[in-house]
Every structure is written in structure tokens, then in C-alpha cells.
Design a protein around this motif. Structure first.
Motif, PDB file in Angstrom:
ATOM      1  N   SER A   6       0.637  -1.373  -0.149  1.00 29.24           N
ATOM      2  CA  SER A   6       0.050  -0.077   0.083  1.00 29.24           C
ATOM      3  C   SER A   6       1.006   1.289  -0.011  1.00 29.24           C
ATOM      4  O   SER A   6       2.059   1.104   0.351  1.00 29.24           O
ATOM      5  CB  SER A   6      -1.048   0.071   1.172  1.00 29.24           C
ATOM      6  N   TRP A   7       0.360   2.290  -0.367  1.00 32.02           N
ATOM      7  CA  TRP A   7       1.081   3.502  -0.451  1.00 32.02           C
ATOM      8  C   TRP A   7       0.134   4.634  -0.345  1.00 32.02           C
ATOM      9  O   TRP A   7      -1.053   4.647  -0.602  1.00 32.02           O
ATOM     10  CB  TRP A   7       1.997   3.726  -1.798  1.00 32.02           C
ATOM     11  N   LEU A   8       0.728   5.871   0.370  1.00 24.88           N
ATOM     12  CA  LEU A   8      -0.193   6.996   0.571  1.00 24.88           C
ATOM     13  C   LEU A   8       0.760   8.061   0.166  1.00 24.88           C
ATOM     14  O   LEU A   8       2.149   8.420   0.371  1.00 24.88           O
ATOM     15  CB  LEU A   8      -0.264   7.147   1.982  1.00 24.88           C
ATOM     16  N   ALA A   9       0.043   9.072  -0.808  1.00 24.23           N
ATOM     17  CA  ALA A   9       0.952  10.163  -1.418  1.00 24.23           C
ATOM     18  C   ALA A   9       0.019  11.530  -1.092  1.00 24.23           C
ATOM     19  O   ALA A   9      -1.156  11.336  -1.101  1.00 24.23           O
ATOM     20  CB  ALA A   9       1.054  10.086  -2.678  1.00 24.23           C
ATOM     21  N   GLY A  46       5.963  17.206  -7.100  1.00 23.60           N
ATOM     22  CA  GLY A  46       5.560  17.809  -5.858  1.00 23.60           C
ATOM     23  C   GLY A  46       4.809  16.822  -5.012  1.00 23.60           C
ATOM     24  O   GLY A  46       4.643  17.020  -3.776  1.00 23.60           O
ATOM     25  N   TRP A  47       4.593  15.622  -5.409  1.00 21.31           N
ATOM     26  CA  TRP A  47       4.147  14.350  -4.542  1.00 21.31           C
ATOM     27  C   TRP A  47       5.129  13.813  -3.325  1.00 21.31           C
ATOM     28  O   TRP A  47       6.301  13.375  -4.191  1.00 21.31           O
ATOM     29  CB  TRP A  47       3.309  13.388  -5.414  1.00 21.31           C
ATOM     30  N   ARG A  71      -4.530  17.553  -2.326  1.00 20.38           N
ATOM     31  CA  ARG A  71      -5.103  16.288  -2.570  1.00 20.38           C
ATOM     32  C   ARG A  71      -4.172  15.064  -1.958  1.00 20.38           C
ATOM     33  O   ARG A  71      -2.955  15.340  -1.785  1.00 20.38           O
ATOM     34  CB  ARG A  71      -5.015  15.800  -4.082  1.00 20.38           C
ATOM     35  N   ALA A  72      -4.783  13.995  -1.574  1.00 21.97           N
ATOM     36  CA  ALA A  72      -4.147  12.835  -1.004  1.00 21.97           C
ATOM     37  C   ALA A  72      -4.552  11.634  -1.782  1.00 21.97           C
ATOM     38  O   ALA A  72      -5.727  11.493  -1.935  1.00 21.97           O
ATOM     39  CB  ALA A  72      -4.221  12.567   0.569  1.00 21.97           C
ATOM     40  N   ALA A  89      -8.505  11.900  -1.538  1.00 24.33           N
ATOM     41  CA  ALA A  89      -9.159  12.748  -0.448  1.00 24.33           C
ATOM     42  C   ALA A  89      -8.537  14.092  -0.740  1.00 24.33           C
ATOM     43  O   ALA A  89      -7.784  14.307  -1.343  1.00 24.33           O
ATOM     44  CB  ALA A  89      -8.732  12.239   0.910  1.00 24.33           C
ATOM     45  N   LYS A  90      -9.474  15.117  -0.279  1.00 19.84           N
ATOM     46  CA  LYS A  90      -8.964  16.525  -0.188  1.00 19.84           C
ATOM     47  C   LYS A  90      -9.135  17.146   0.810  1.00 19.84           C
ATOM     48  O   LYS A  90     -10.381  16.964   1.797  1.00 19.84           O
ATOM     49  CB  LYS A  90      -9.778  17.167  -1.169  1.00 19.84           C
TER      50      LYS A  90
END
Length: 188
Positions: A6-9, A46-47, A71-72, A89-90
């Protein structure tokens, strides 16, 4: 075998700020192949991304940080189960999600909210490839890639590409500052 990650940005958030907000510290040790339990990188676009070799890790994470964010994107995939999902998500609020679970049905696609405009082209192209595959040998699950490609269309990042726009991300090993605490997840 295959990926179970899993990854989160987060967009427009530098890596150090993201790590601090989520309770991680950067060890400075390079992790070019993402072999550590957790690693992180700052992309040229930029992420900032946190990669976990734990498929379920993302389900315990909140995208609501103690400060406003843009944003995510959260993505998870399990190639053994042929399950993939992406959530957008925002400012800490889930706006949309898309998942595929081949255990439910090879053509399964669950949608919530208003997906990015790139979704229609990705869906149509991969469903056409799946249709052609189904007519011959039906060995490849193209629908699995729809959430992954949607995540890539937003962030520019895809878990199985070494380079992004001609640049190789510099992944470093990260570790929790203390024992991980269970957070309220933004997943439903």
C-alpha cells in the motif's frame, strides 16, 4: 507471489513534513527496491509518497493531517488476491474511491464519488483489453490495473515503474518515531 503493498501520497507537501505529520523519521538509508517495511520519496512533480510492504497498513492511516492539505491518494494492491483500490481525498476528506476484487468477480469494479476525468478512458481501454483476453485464454486480469492506473494518472506514480518522467525516485528507509498507534482511517 507478487506485490502486496500500500502507499499514501500527498500533493504539494514535502517529504519531511509528511513524515513528521504521520509519525515517521527518515533514516537516510537508501531503499532503491522498496524492500524495507516502509520507505518514502519526494517526486519531482511535488507529490510525497510513503510506501508500505504491508497491504493492510493503509487501512489504518488517516489523511486528515493537523494542517490543511491539498489532494491525497491512497493505493493498495495484492497481486495474489488480484485486489486493487485507490482512494482520493482533499483536505482530509475522502472524495472518491475505486476498487477491484477478482475474488468477487473478474469484472468487479466498485465506485464511490466523482472519479477523476481520466477514469473513463482508463476503464474503457482496459475493459476492451479484458474483453479480448476473455475471448481467447482469460489468463490476465486487466481490470486489476484500473485503480492502479487511476492513481498513476493523478500522482504520476506507479508502484512497478522504476522511473517517473525520466527521473528515478530516491527512496529512503523510514521508521515510526514510536510504536504505531491505531488511527481512525478515512476508509469506509
Amino acid at each position: 507471489m507478487g506485490f502486496k503493498i500500500s502507499w499514501l501520497a500527498f500533493e504539494a507537501l514535502d517529504k519531511a513534513t509528511l513524515l513528521d505529520a504521520l509519525g515517521f523519521h527518515d533514516t537516510g538509508v537508501l531503499d532503491e527496491a522498496n524492500e524495507a517495511p516502509f520507505s518514502a520519496a519526494q517526486l519531482p512533480n511535488g507529490w510525497s509518497i510513503i510506501w508500505s510492504n504491508d497491504f493492510g497498513w493503509i487501512e489504518t492511516q488517516s489523511v486528515k493531517l493537523p494542517f490543511p492539505t491539498q489532494r491525497a491518494i491512497a493505493c493498495q494492491l495484492h497481486e495474489g488476491l488480484m485486489f486493487s483500490a485507490v482512494h482520493g481525498a482533499k483536505d482530509g476528506v475522502e472524495m472518491w474511491s475505486l476498487s477491484h476484487d477478482a475474488q468477487a468477480d473478474l469484472h468487479d469494479l466498485s465506485i464511490f464519488g466523482d472519479l477523476p476525468t481520466t477514469f473513463v478512458e482508463i476503464r474503457d481501454r482496459l475493459f476492451a483489453e479484458q474483453k479480448a483476453e476473455d475471448e481467447t485464454r482469460a489468463e490476465v486480469d486487466f481490470i486489476f490495473d484500473i485503480p492502479i492506473e487511476l492513481a498513476q494518472s493523478v500522482t504520476g506514480f506507479r508502484h512497478d515503474l522504476w522511473e517517473i518522467d525520466g527521473h528515478r525516485p530516491k527512496w529512503s528507509v523510514i521508521e515510526p518515531k514510536s510504536s504505531p498507534r491505531r488511527q481512525h482511517s478515512f476508509f469506509k
